[in-house]
Scaffold this active site. Sequence first.
Site, PDB file in Angstrom:
ATOM      1  N   LYS A  28       0.836  -1.209   0.000  1.00  0.00           N
ATOM      2  CA  LYS A  28       0.000   0.000   0.000  1.00  0.00           C
ATOM      3  C   LYS A  28       0.868   1.255   0.000  1.00  0.00           C
ATOM      4  O   LYS A  28       0.610   2.189  -0.768  1.00  0.00           O
ATOM      5  CB  LYS A  28      -0.926  -0.029   1.223  1.00  0.00           C
ATOM      6  N   ARG A  33       2.887   5.936  -3.316  1.00  0.00           N
ATOM      7  CA  ARG A  33       4.054   6.715  -3.741  1.00  0.00           C
ATOM      8  C   ARG A  33       4.288   6.591  -5.243  1.00  0.00           C
ATOM      9  O   ARG A  33       4.720   7.558  -5.893  1.00  0.00           O
ATOM     10  CB  ARG A  33       5.287   6.261  -2.950  1.00  0.00           C
ATOM     11  N   GLY A 101      -5.026   7.857   5.539  1.00  0.00           N
ATOM     12  CA  GLY A 101      -4.105   8.829   6.141  1.00  0.00           C
ATOM     13  C   GLY A 101      -2.878   9.036   5.271  1.00  0.00           C
ATOM     14  O   GLY A 101      -2.392  10.156   5.108  1.00  0.00           O
ATOM     15  N   ARG A 129      -8.743  11.997  12.539  1.00  0.00           N
ATOM     16  CA  ARG A 129      -7.289  11.837  12.726  1.00  0.00           C
ATOM     17  C   ARG A 129      -6.552  13.183  12.642  1.00  0.00           C
ATOM     18  O   ARG A 129      -6.984  14.088  11.925  1.00  0.00           O
ATOM     19  CB  ARG A 129      -6.749  10.827  11.699  1.00  0.00           C
ATOM     20  N   SER A 174       7.160   8.900  12.143  1.00  0.00           N
ATOM     21  CA  SER A 174       6.087   8.792  11.164  1.00  0.00           C
ATOM     22  C   SER A 174       6.610   8.988   9.751  1.00  0.00           C
ATOM     23  O   SER A 174       7.102  10.065   9.396  1.00  0.00           O
ATOM     24  CB  SER A 174       4.994   9.839  11.441  1.00  0.00           C
ATOM     25  N   ASP A 326       1.918  -1.166  11.742  1.00  0.00           N
ATOM     26  CA  ASP A 326       0.590  -1.620  11.309  1.00  0.00           C
ATOM     27  C   ASP A 326       0.297  -3.069  11.706  1.00  0.00           C
ATOM     28  O   ASP A 326      -0.795  -3.576  11.449  1.00  0.00           O
ATOM     29  CB  ASP A 326       0.467  -1.483   9.786  1.00  0.00           C
ATOM     30  N   ARG A 400      -7.634  -3.198   9.492  1.00  0.00           N
ATOM     31  CA  ARG A 400      -6.751  -4.148  10.179  1.00  0.00           C
ATOM     32  C   ARG A 400      -7.391  -4.735  11.444  1.00  0.00           C
ATOM     33  O   ARG A 400      -7.074  -5.853  11.846  1.00  0.00           O
ATOM     34  CB  ARG A 400      -5.406  -3.485  10.504  1.00  0.00           C
TER      35      ARG A 400
HETATM   36  C1  S3P Z   1       2.561   4.718   6.144  1.00  0.00           C
HETATM   37  C2  S3P Z   1       3.106   5.066   7.340  1.00  0.00           C
HETATM   38  C3  S3P Z   1       2.564   4.646   8.639  1.00  0.00           C
HETATM   39  C4  S3P Z   1       1.571   3.493   8.499  1.00  0.00           C
HETATM   40  C5  S3P Z   1       0.638   3.672   7.348  1.00  0.00           C
HETATM   41  C6  S3P Z   1       1.420   3.809   6.044  1.00  0.00           C
HETATM   42  C7  S3P Z   1       3.178   5.232   4.912  1.00  0.00           C
HETATM   43  O1  S3P Z   1       1.930   5.742   9.233  1.00  0.00           O
HETATM   44  O2  S3P Z   1       0.836   3.324   9.689  1.00  0.00           O
HETATM   45  O3  S3P Z   1      -0.236   2.570   7.229  1.00  0.00           O
HETATM   46  O4  S3P Z   1       2.890   4.708   3.820  1.00  0.00           O
HETATM   47  O5  S3P Z   1       3.982   6.180   5.005  1.00  0.00           O
HETATM   48  P1  S3P Z   1       2.780   6.788  10.097  1.00  0.00           P
HETATM   49  O6  S3P Z   1       3.881   7.234   9.263  1.00  0.00           O
HETATM   50  O7  S3P Z   1       1.888   7.938  10.454  1.00  0.00           O
HETATM   51  O8  S3P Z   1       3.225   5.999  11.298  1.00  0.00           O
END
Ligand code: S3P
Length: 443
Positions: A28, A33, A101, A129, A174, A326, A400
């Site tokens: 994902k 990206r 997110g 969020r 993050s 995750d 999840r």
């Molecule tokens: C992700 C980063 C993580 C992860 C999300 C995917 C990403 O979040 O929980 O499912 O693709 O950059 P955080 O960077 O906020 O921890």
Amino acid sequence: MSHSAEPLPMIARRSGPLKGEAKVPGDKSISHRALILGALAVGETHITGLLEGQDVLDTAKAMQAFGAQVERLGIGEWKVNGVGVGGFAEPEGVIDCGNSGTGVRLIMGAMATSPITATFTGDASLSRRPMGRVTDPLELFGCEVTSREGKRLPVTIKGAAEPVPARYKTPVASAQIKSAVLLAGLNAPGQTVVIESEPTRDHTERMLAGFGATITTEVTDEGHVITLTGRPELKPQPVAVPRDPSSAAFPVAAALLVPGSEIRVPGVSRNPTRDGLYVTLLEMGADITFENPREEGGEPVADLIVRHGPLKGVTVPAERAASMIDEFPILSVIAAFAEGTTVMQGVHELRVKESDRIAAMEAGLIANGASVTSTEDSMTVQGSGGLKGGATAVTHIDHRIAMSFLVAGLASEQPISVDDGSPIATSFPDFLPLMKALGAEIA
Ligand code: S3P
């Protein structure tokens, strides 16, 4: 299945041995990206193995709204004709990122240094969020942000017409914050620097380098210092998306828990910034072997062979949290079936995922007979070698949480239900047929 549809109750029952091959969907993080960098490159990016979950489809739609041509050629095969760094057009409508997110935060970063305005929304989960963690550093580039109370969606960003580069130390581990800042830095002159004290998934850095940007990572006393030189011309690259280790975690867990199981999960990413669950499972005594290690699409991958066997509780240290962020929901299920105590430390970020995952897992596991306690930043599961089951878990629009409890139900004494399995489509649209083909009794 769509997260915005009617709730879709699902149930999982104790199953016979799981056997066969589980071809889990594309990663994902890398899928988002690939679409975003494809949209910022000049020319055509060809993507194979793209995850066609709702989260990624929403990002594809957003890239079209910003002016890129995005076309589906076949299953997982897409092409993107990009507009170049700084070439985003102003979208006519609101950008709806659904449940994602990653989608919303990375796209905010990608547009924040262009002289355009965009408004972002999402579903009920995403609207709860925090967005300030991304919009605060984006303001350093010169963009203007307005948002709802508590820096939540909807958010409107008036991109900086004359962006300046930023230097930013992330306050929490993050990859979304890091990536949003780096994507904003693409259209700022000079060097944008992100410093993170704990390394997080590095797909943005790898892919930016692959598309021809100058980007370096140094380990210093301050932490990981990532430096990007702005205003590169991104050159399209073929992107072969490896299979998602976070999605693989569900059939892997099912095979570990259901007696007699043996499955193969081919082509799963083994990027060290994503590998924490597998490190932890080996410490628990899991029978997992990694065959044919190789590189695909700039990422290390391997084929996983997973067999059922006894597991013991372990302590997962806080330094490992980012590399398996995750995977804690499914680890908490595995921990309930292990013998002994599993302690998960440094997991406060779980409180601001698609749901408060500590609260959701604790409530559902306790309802199904497990012994679980938590603090703001930790979760402890007292494993007893099995789980009673018999209750319904509330999934809180969180894919999840839904998949974790359905896997639990495959090995518990009584069936386990979830109130709503529809969010599974955001990341793993073929979860149900894939699990059923292995022999899982899920409906
Ligand atoms: C992700 C980063 C993580 C992860 C999300 C995917 C990403 O979040 O929980 O499912 O693709 O950059 P955080 O960077 O906020 O921890």
